[in-house]
Design an enzyme around this catalytic site. Structure first.
Site, short mmCIF file in Angstrom:
data_model
loop_
_atom_site.label_atom_id
_atom_site.label_comp_id
_atom_site.label_asym_id
_atom_site.label_seq_id
_atom_site.Cartn_x
_atom_site.Cartn_y
_atom_site.Cartn_z
N HIS A 368 0.79 -1.22 0.00
CA HIS A 368 0.00 0.00 0.00
C HIS A 368 0.82 1.27 0.00
CE1 HIS A 368 -3.74 -2.35 1.38
NE2 HIS A 368 -3.51 -2.41 0.10
N CYS A 681 2.56 -3.27 -26.53
CA CYS A 681 2.32 -2.50 -25.31
C CYS A 681 3.15 -2.98 -24.11
CB CYS A 681 0.84 -2.52 -24.94
SG CYS A 681 0.21 -4.16 -24.56
#
Ligand code: PEP
Ligand code: MG
Length: 754
Positions: A368, A681
């Protein structure tokens, strides 16, 4: 005779201990020590050099060299073999020392008659404090065990040096970090970029002074007050403008839920009832959790545990009245924070305009705090072993997130080079900004579509700064990974709607959920697999759990109502999987139509080409898709059978290998013939040299990270495609492992800006 070494070392150590504890001045004891070592190691010479102010190593004691040289012989760090050992903080063992290029003969010592030399650094607190050397007349080959023995002895001597009895303590304490040696620490890239600043170690050691409580009710009340304080701090955070949107907000919302976790709070309450103070109870529950954490191998569960641990630390700070153990915002202007780990809220404790980087001993890219750091644009290197131990407060530190390294106390040259690189980067950014509105057209007039990869809402700002033509790959899984549960249709619709709004009409290619492998959702129990990269991941999961796919497609259809929707399916290995995925999309379109929901004006469907097998079904595939995008990260993984996450082998093969380029060339030709646009990509598309090769083999669309648009566009505008194509064509059958050097030479010769 290998087994004899430990006993030699033990015997020697026992004698050393007696000498150290004995009488006499420190220098007298040191004399005895070198005498003992020489006798024990059967060396004619044993000398001890101590580091003095100004990076000078001074001979303090010797057995065997001329005593008159003591305190006279001085070497700079880096000078001679002794200086070399100090400079690199590593041992040297040379049978023929005099032939070593760094050998520096000191006539006052009479050392010319000694041929072999073994030396080890004396290290204290991560810094070199001196050097211990033995020498022999003969050409002696010192064994590894002998080196180890000498290192062990050096550890004991380090205590004597650090006592301040040999050299005044003021000389030992680094004033400006100069007396410490540079160190390079390797870690994992958690967020890219480079930051230079001053180290501020974040130690969270809170001493609990009161363990036992008389009144459990009062302790419960204290706990409630502390929890309320944390919750209101969180509420204030949510009010900040940078918290309005984005995944970091989700992360903190999840964190807030932990403050209400019944199981965790229940265990703390129970510990309070058993007679502990609130802080002791929090500590106990946290200790139990840490013990359990050490047995949990799943990184995602560990991360959730980290969040609880972080919360426990915050509670302890409140309960012990030590709200700000690190001085909060009293930070140097350029701060590099060093911590074992950090909770998602921690970065907000500091004025982030002063934060230049973050070094963590633990961590994964999906943790996080890494997501929050990304939102705040702070470079982060994680998994930096012993960072707290090896970095001293106020050390100069360079956090090189791009290369997953931390340079501690770098030499002036290195510091200047990095500062220059940071400045150059800013200048180049300005150059790229000027290019923003110019087309990506080559010198011979070939247009290249430059698209951007995104995965977080905050990436969308680069779409406008960079002048990209649209989003070629929107990785939808990242928001799923930042939450504590599967986002529902409404939450997804809201997010995709915002993305389309922010794209302001430019095309956005949404890739459906690509989880599994190394991207596991916290709320889905990971399935134990021997080969997760080849396992139940990506489209394999969503075809097996069609409701997850349906809900995502429903949200995409609703978000794009009245607009243009591009959907791309990941990890398709065979045409049948694409047919199945398309069928789910058709079902969903029918569902929406029947429910009276407005639909997109146009729905285009594409596939990632990451699994080589799909290329062998190209004829069956082309009529079924509107576009194809090569995921070169996974494609290289499967073409070369090399785990992309395994640092030991992930660099072994080069995407600029003739085989990989020939594969893409063939694909580009087939797609061109079939009238289906092909893009690339994966990461390779964002590197100018690789992008040049891709254009040379026929690719005309590249989707790259936002910061790569400028460098790739600069390359495109300096390229002559016809020349590059002719050059590369001749090389594709080459037996070389990589065409990198040749392509670089081509670029230099033809003025291609890389
Ligand atoms: C790829 O594999 O190249 C790709 C773009 O997908 P991801 O990196 O998300 O697996
Ligand atoms: Mg992939």
């Amino acid at each position: 005779m290998q087994a004899a070494a430990p006993s030699v070392s033990r015997r020697l150590l026992a004698r050393l201990r007696d000498v150290m504890a004995g009488s006499g001045t420190a220098e007298e004891r040191l004399d005895k020590v070198v005498h003992l070592i020489a006798a024990d190691m059967v060396a004619e010479v044993c000398s001890c050099y101590v580091l003095r102010a100004g990076e000078v190593l001074e001979l303090f004691a010797t057995e065997g060299l001329k005593k008159s040289a003591v305190h006279k012989t001085r070497l700079r760090v880096g000078e001679g073999l002794v200086g070399d050992i100090a400079a690199h903080a590593r041992p040297l063992a040379l049978a023929d020392a005099q032939s070593h290029p760094n050998f520096a003969y000191r006539p006052e010592t009479g050392e010319e008659i000694y041929h072999s030399l073994m030396g080890v650094p004396i290290i204290r607190g991560g810094r070199v404090a001196g050097v211990l050397v033995v020498q022999n007349r003969t050409m002696r080959h010192y064994s590894d065990e002998e080196i180890e023995t000498l290192e062990t002895v050096a550890m004991v001597l380090a205590e004597l040096v650090a006592s301040g009895e040999l050299v005044a303590l003021e000389e030992l304490v680094p004033v400006d970090g100069n007396a410490l040696l540079p160190v390079r620490l390797e870690g994992a890239r958690l967020n890219g970029g480079v930051g230079i600043g001053v180290a501020v170690p974040l130690h969270r050691r809170i001493t609990i002074r009161r363990l036992v409580a008389e009144d459990p009710e009062a302790e419960q009340a204290r706990l409630r007050t502390a929890l309320t304080a944390i919750k209101s701090a969180l509420d204030e955070l949510f009010e900040r403008p940078e918290m309005r949107d984005g995944e970091h907000r989700d992360v903190l919302e999840t964190y807030r839920m932990f403050t209400e976790d019944k199981g965790w709070l229940g265990r703390i309450a129970e510990a309070i009832r058993s007679g502990l103070t609130a802080e002791a109870a929090v500590q106990k529950v946290n200790d139990d959790m840490r013990a359990r954490m050490s047995q949990i191998t799943d990184p995602y569960l560990r991360e959730r545990m980290h969040d609880f641990e972080d919360l426990a630390n915050r509670l302890l700070q409140h309960l012990s009245g030590d709200d700000d153990p690190n001085g909060g915002n009293d930070l140097p202007d350029d701060t590099i924070l060093i911590a074992r780990t950090m909770g998602p809220m921690d970065l907000f404790d500091y004025d982030h305009r002063k934060l230049r980087g973050l070094v963590l001993e633990e961590g994964s890219p999906t943790m996080h705090v890494a997501i929050v750091a990304r939102a705040l644009d702070i470079p982060v290197v994680g998994r930096c072993k012993d960072g707290l131990e090896r970095i001293e407060p106020f050390d100069t530190v360079i956090v090189d997130g791009d290369n997953a390294q931390v340079l501690v106390r770098p030499s002036e040259d290195i510091r200047d080079a990095f500062a220059e690189a940071v400045a150059q980067r800013q200048l180049r950014r300005a150059d790229y900004a000027r290019l923003k509105d110019l087309p990506a057209v080559t010198r011979d007039g070939v247009g290249v579509q430059l698209l951007m990869n995104a995965g977080l809402l905050l990436d969308m700002q680069h779409l406008h700064d960079s002048g990209a033509d649209g989003i070629g790959l929107y990785r939808t899984e990242l928001p799923f990974m930042a939450r504590s549960s599967l986002p529902d249709v409404a939450a997804q619709t809201h997010l995709y709607h915002k993305i389309l709004d922010q794209a302001e009409g430019r095309p956005v290619t949404f890739r459906t959920l690509d989880v599994g492998g190394d991207k596991i959702l916290p709320y889905w129990n990971p399935y134990e697999e021997d080969n997760p990269a080849l396992g139940w991941r990506s489209i394999r999961i969503t075809l097996d759990r069609p409701m997850v796919m349906r809900h995502q497609l429903r949200a995409l259809l609703r978000a794009a109502a009245g607009r243009h929707l591009r959907v791309m399916f990941p990890m398709i290995a065979e045409v049948a999987e694409l047919v199945q995925a398309r069928r789910i999309l058709d079902l969903e379109i029918e569902h929406e139509r029947a429910a009276g929901h407005p639909l997109p004006d146009l729905v285009e469907v594409g596939t990632m080409l990451e699994v080589p097998a799909l290329a062998f079904q190209i004829d069956a595939l082309l009529p079924l898709v509107d576009f194809i995008s090569v995921g070169s990260n996974d494609l290289a993984q499967f073409l070369f059978a090399v785990d992309r996450g395994n640092p030991r082998i992930s660099e072994r093969y080069d995407p600029l290998a003739p085989g990989m380029l020939a594969f893409i060339k063939n694909l580009a030709e087939r797609c061109d013939a079939g009238g289906v646009p092909l893009s690339v990509c994966g990461e390779m598309a964002g590197r100018p040299l690789e992008a040049m090769a891709l254009i040379a083999v026929g690719v005309r669309r590249l989707s790259v990270a936002g910061p790569s648009i400028g460098p790739v566009k600069t390359m495109v505008r300096s390229l002559n495609v016809a020349a590059a194509n002719a050059y590369l064509d001749g090389l594709l059958k080459s037996p070389d492992r990589s065409l990198r050097d040749k392509l670089k030479a081509f670029a230099i010769d033809h003025g291609v800006v890389l």
